[in-house]
Design a protein around this motif. Structure first.
Motif, PDB file in Angstrom:
ATOM      1  N   GLY A 115       0.554   8.847   5.655  1.00 28.30           N
ATOM      2  CA  GLY A 115       0.563  10.276   5.345  1.00 28.30           C
ATOM      3  C   GLY A 115       0.933  10.604   3.918  1.00 28.30           C
ATOM      4  O   GLY A 115       1.252  11.747   3.608  1.00 28.30           O
ATOM      5  N   CYS A 116       0.907   9.622   3.019  1.00 26.53           N
ATOM      6  CA  CYS A 116       1.273   9.951   1.637  1.00 26.53           C
ATOM      7  C   CYS A 116       0.042  10.319   0.812  1.00 26.53           C
ATOM      8  O   CYS A 116      -1.080  10.091   1.201  1.00 26.53           O
ATOM      9  CB  CYS A 116       2.053   8.826   1.005  1.00 26.53           C
ATOM     10  SG  CYS A 116       1.154   7.317   0.953  1.00 26.53           S
ATOM     11  N   GLU A 158      -6.870   3.241   5.995  1.00 28.31           N
ATOM     12  CA  GLU A 158      -6.233   3.392   7.312  1.00 28.31           C
ATOM     13  C   GLU A 158      -4.712   3.401   7.171  1.00 28.31           C
ATOM     14  O   GLU A 158      -4.022   4.225   7.773  1.00 28.31           O
ATOM     15  CB  GLU A 158      -6.673   2.240   8.235  1.00 28.31           C
ATOM     16  CG  GLU A 158      -8.124   2.355   8.690  1.00 28.31           C
ATOM     17  CD  GLU A 158      -8.678   1.050   9.257  1.00 28.31           C
ATOM     18  OE1 GLU A 158      -7.887   0.125   9.538  1.00 28.31           O
ATOM     19  OE2 GLU A 158      -9.912   0.967   9.419  1.00 28.31           O
ATOM     20  N   VAL A 159      -4.224   2.468   6.363  1.00 23.01           N
ATOM     21  CA  VAL A 159      -2.774   2.368   6.189  1.00 23.01           C
ATOM     22  C   VAL A 159      -2.247   3.613   5.459  1.00 23.01           C
ATOM     23  O   VAL A 159      -1.246   4.214   5.869  1.00 23.01           O
ATOM     24  CB  VAL A 159      -2.400   1.093   5.394  1.00 23.01           C
ATOM     25  CG1 VAL A 159      -0.896   1.046   5.134  1.00 23.01           C
ATOM     26  CG2 VAL A 159      -2.851  -0.144   6.147  1.00 23.01           C
ATOM     27  N   ALA A 160      -2.965   3.998   4.393  1.00 17.39           N
ATOM     28  CA  ALA A 160      -2.513   5.155   3.601  1.00 17.39           C
ATOM     29  C   ALA A 160      -2.516   6.419   4.457  1.00 17.39           C
ATOM     30  O   ALA A 160      -1.590   7.230   4.390  1.00 17.39           O
ATOM     31  CB  ALA A 160      -3.417   5.321   2.386  1.00 17.39           C
ATOM     32  N   MET A 213       1.441   6.237  -7.317  1.00 15.78           N
ATOM     33  CA  MET A 213       0.243   6.539  -8.099  1.00 15.78           C
ATOM     34  C   MET A 213      -0.484   7.763  -7.538  1.00 15.78           C
ATOM     35  O   MET A 213      -0.407   8.043  -6.350  1.00 15.78           O
ATOM     36  CB  MET A 213      -0.727   5.348  -8.058  1.00 15.78           C
ATOM     37  CG  MET A 213      -0.145   4.035  -8.505  1.00 15.78           C
ATOM     38  SD  MET A 213       0.125   4.053 -10.289  1.00 15.78           S
ATOM     39  CE  MET A 213       0.654   2.381 -10.597  1.00 15.78           C
ATOM     40  N   LYS A 214      -1.246   8.427  -8.415  1.00 16.99           N
ATOM     41  CA  LYS A 214      -2.109   9.511  -7.931  1.00 16.99           C
ATOM     42  C   LYS A 214      -3.347   8.940  -7.255  1.00 16.99           C
ATOM     43  O   LYS A 214      -3.856   9.483  -6.289  1.00 16.99           O
ATOM     44  CB  LYS A 214      -2.516  10.408  -9.099  1.00 16.99           C
ATOM     45  CG  LYS A 214      -1.442  11.395  -9.511  1.00 16.99           C
ATOM     46  CD  LYS A 214      -1.972  12.352 -10.545  1.00 16.99           C
ATOM     47  CE  LYS A 214      -0.899  13.384 -10.891  1.00 16.99           C
ATOM     48  NZ  LYS A 214      -1.239  14.142 -12.090  1.00 16.99           N
ATOM     49  N   ILE A 269       0.853  -1.201   0.000  1.00 16.73           N
ATOM     50  CA  ILE A 269       0.000   0.000   0.000  1.00 16.73           C
ATOM     51  C   ILE A 269       0.889   1.253   0.000  1.00 16.73           C
ATOM     52  O   ILE A 269       0.703   2.168  -0.812  1.00 16.73           O
ATOM     53  CB  ILE A 269      -0.958   0.004   1.213  1.00 16.73           C
ATOM     54  CG1 ILE A 269      -1.932  -1.171   1.129  1.00 16.73           C
ATOM     55  CG2 ILE A 269      -1.725   1.327   1.304  1.00 16.73           C
ATOM     56  CD1 ILE A 269      -2.735  -1.413   2.396  1.00 16.73           C
ATOM     57  N   ASN A 270       1.859   1.250   0.884  1.00 20.02           N
ATOM     58  CA  ASN A 270       2.748   2.408   0.979  1.00 20.02           C
ATOM     59  C   ASN A 270       3.559   2.609  -0.314  1.00 20.02           C
ATOM     60  O   ASN A 270       3.765   3.734  -0.769  1.00 20.02           O
ATOM     61  CB  ASN A 270       3.699   2.265   2.174  1.00 20.02           C
ATOM     62  CG  ASN A 270       2.947   2.388   3.491  1.00 20.02           C
ATOM     63  OD1 ASN A 270       1.877   2.991   3.536  1.00 20.02           O
ATOM     64  ND2 ASN A 270       3.481   1.800   4.548  1.00 20.02           N
ATOM     65  N   HIS A 271       3.951   1.512  -0.898  1.00 22.97           N
ATOM     66  CA  HIS A 271       4.712   1.572  -2.156  1.00 22.97           C
ATOM     67  C   HIS A 271       3.886   2.280  -3.233  1.00 22.97           C
ATOM     68  O   HIS A 271       4.374   3.220  -3.888  1.00 22.97           O
ATOM     69  CB  HIS A 271       5.081   0.153  -2.590  1.00 22.97           C
ATOM     70  CG  HIS A 271       5.681   0.080  -3.963  1.00 22.97           C
ATOM     71  ND1 HIS A 271       6.967   0.485  -4.225  1.00 22.97           N
ATOM     72  CD2 HIS A 271       5.161  -0.334  -5.154  1.00 22.97           C
ATOM     73  CE1 HIS A 271       7.218   0.314  -5.516  1.00 22.97           C
ATOM     74  NE2 HIS A 271       6.133  -0.181  -6.097  1.00 22.97           N
TER      75      HIS A 271
END
Lengths: 272, 307
Positions: B261-262, B255-257, B234-235, B227-229
């Protein structure tokens, strides 16, 4: 297994005395529910259950689940009095950081088989344990105490069907039939009718006893088994042992305060 | 998927007498071979999911690895407190298996739409939530559930789902698995609806958009790394589930995103917080809710073209 250091009448009195103290100190509730089942628990822990206080998870132990988990203080008292943990710890009941919550918790409490508190769970888990032990060829037995108000829960009747169908004759379900529940008498709340007739109709081996008469209780526990699960309908008095709590709905929730605490203690002192 | 599950479980039961299966009176034809081969490891609890779940907890606490089996919401929502108090709180080795994820039993009506179960099961501490997308993942998830000494939820489709993976895959706890590569955008998907994501990706490719697809066979724990990757790459990340968008897989990704904080936008595709009273088969209801391959591709095409 356990050493028989204490008689059932001594234990019953200690449970009652401890429970008054515990609910008084904690401001906890359900004292009358504990008093009503004190004799049942006392007979179980003094004369019936196989357990080892030094090895609470011994595989050969009998399993006891208090399905009416709101009377947990009574179970904690019995466990402490027979030696699973120190009696002085009972006074931490419901306190911050204590391991003795208002409803029964197994977390870090030696001797507690299963956590309960929401009604209609413990009896079903007891069926599952009875099923597993039977399949494994174990001689251990499973005992569970349910409240009569708890019999409003549909899951009690699900497990009544299940335990009969699978002939779980290593299971004993004791109904603490004190005729009262949270807000009123059972019959004014949801009519239960004859619990003995109902369980008999569900196929169980039913025995009715005076739930404060230790000889009758012992006989009901020890009577030879049929191939059916056993239901002991124990007729009890809510608040038994403290006159002003008996059949008084107030003490389902109220803890013994001030002069009522002194009165309760005095009444139980006379019993000694 | 259900046949793969029961075939795998039968193999496990043959190797391990502690593996037991309890059904809430469902699985006609599907479970028959199991109960004929392993009668001592099989129980029909009747139509009583509360008792079934508590019995499973009791048996698990006596050393067994118990699988409860039923369809749609019966082994989950019907008995959620038994799962919470008796199974999860006691860390009992019970694996809850539900057949009929999303609209698999669509034509049977709203009662049989399993569309809130991921949200509720993943909210329970200690619960591992598996959402395999095809028979390959189902087999490995089933094996993995045996290795976990605690509660698991296994959300299956129904029957006839085609293999979506090609070649060898390895399902690991908290790891997503790539179904398709993509440069422009990506769909994260949980469960058997992954076939619609693949179809959408194929349509988008013809339109000049390269859309990756990742399957999440475990929603809890979730693959934070992937997810973080993609949040950094991606936008927009699209999540797809045959489930309410509230609380489910898409929410778990959000939740993860958010924690990370990205900046990627998370666009959740699923059932838009409603009960579906329309009557029809799974394909029909998916399309109605905008989560068929065609509708997904149209949605993503429009969204991506506007950037």
């Amino acid at each position: 297994m356990s050493e028989k250091k204490i008689t059932s009448s001594e234990l019953a009195l200690k449970i009652r005395r401890d429970a008054i103290e515990m609910t008084h100190v904690s401001g906890g509730s359900h004292i009358a529910c504990i008093l009503s089942m004190a004799d049942i628990i006392a007979v179980l822990y003094s004369d019936i259950l196989k357990y080892d206080i030094n090895n609470p998870e011994d595989s050969g132990r009998d399993r006891f689940i208090l399905s009416k988990g709101h009377a947990g203080g009574g179970l904690y008292a019995a466990l402490a009095e027979v030696g699973f943990f120190d009696v002085s710890e009972l006074l931490t009941h419901c306190a911050n950081g204590s391991r003795l919550s208002g409803h029964v918790s197994h977390k870090d409490v030696p001797g507690v088989e299963f956590s309960t508190g929401s009604l209609g769970h413990g009896a079903c888990v007891a069926s599952g344990k009875a099923m597993a032990l039977k399949k494994a060829g174990s001689n251990a037995r499973v005992y569970t105490v349910v409240g009569d108000g708890e019999c409003d829960e549909g899951s009690i009747w699900e497990t009544a069907l299940f335990a009969n169908h699978y002939r779980l004759n290593n299971l004993t379900l004791i109904i603490d039939h004190n005729k009262m529940q949270s807000l009123d008498y059972c019959e004014n709340t949801i009519e239960l009718g004859s619990l003995a007739a109902k369980f008999k109709c569900f196929g169980w081996d039913v025995i009715e006893v005076d739930g404060h008469n230790h000889a009758e209780l012992k006989d009901a526990f020890l009577r030879p088994r049929t191939d059916k699960p056993r239901c002991i309908v124990a007729h009890t008095i809510k608040g038994k042992g403290v006159s002003f709590m008996e059949n008084n709905i107030l003490y389902h929730y109220r803890d013994p305060k001030d002069e009522f605490y002194d009165l309760a203690v005095a009444e139980l002192e006379v019993e000694k | 998927m259900r046949n793969t599950f029961i075939r795998t479980l039968s193999r496990m039961a043959g190797e391990d007498k502690k593996v037991c299966l309890i059904t809430g009176d469902l699985g006609y034809g599907v479970l028959t071979n199991f109960w004929e081969t392993y009668p001592e490891q099989f129980i029909n609890a009747g139509v009583s999911e509360q008792n079934m779940t508590s019995v499973a907890a009791g048996m698990a606490l006596e050393g067994n690895c118990v699988y409860t089996y039923s369809i749609a919401n019966f082994p989950t929502l019907r008995c959620v407190e038994q799962i919470r108090n008796d199974v999860a709180y006691h860390n009992a080795n019970v694996n809850i298996v539900s057949v009929g994820a999303g609209f698999a039993y669509g034509y049977l009506g709203m009662t049989h739409h399993a569309t809130e179960d991921i949200a509720i099961m993943r909210a329970l501490p200690k619960m591992v939530v598996f959402t395999p997308c095809d028979p390959y993942e189902t087999e490995q998830v089933t094996v993995l559930s045996r290795e976990i000494e605690g509660p698991c939820y296994i959300r299956l489709g129904k029957g006839g789902e085609k293999p979506l993976h090609t070649g060898d895959i390895k399902v690991e706890l908290g790891k997503a698995i790539k179904l398709k590569d993509g440069e422009d955008t990506v769909i994260f998907v949980a469960g058997a609806i992954a076939n619609e994501a693949i179809e959408a990706s194929d349509i988008l490719k013809e339109k000049g958009i390269s859309c990756g697809v990742y399957s999440f066979p475990t929603v809890k724990p979730i693959d934070k790394d992937i997810i973080n990757h993609f949040c950094g790459l991606m936008k927009t990340i699209y999540t797809l589930e045959e489930h309410n968008i509230v609380g489910g897989f898409g929410s778990a990704v959000c939740e993860v995103a958010a924690e990370n904080g990205c900046g990627a936008k998370i666009d959740r595709l699923g059932i838009n917080d409603e009960y579906v009273s329309a009557v029809g088969k799974q394909d029909y209801l998916r399309d109605l809710c905008g989560i068929s391959g065609k509708k997904i591709s149209e949605y993503i095409l429009k969204a991506e073209s506007g950037k």
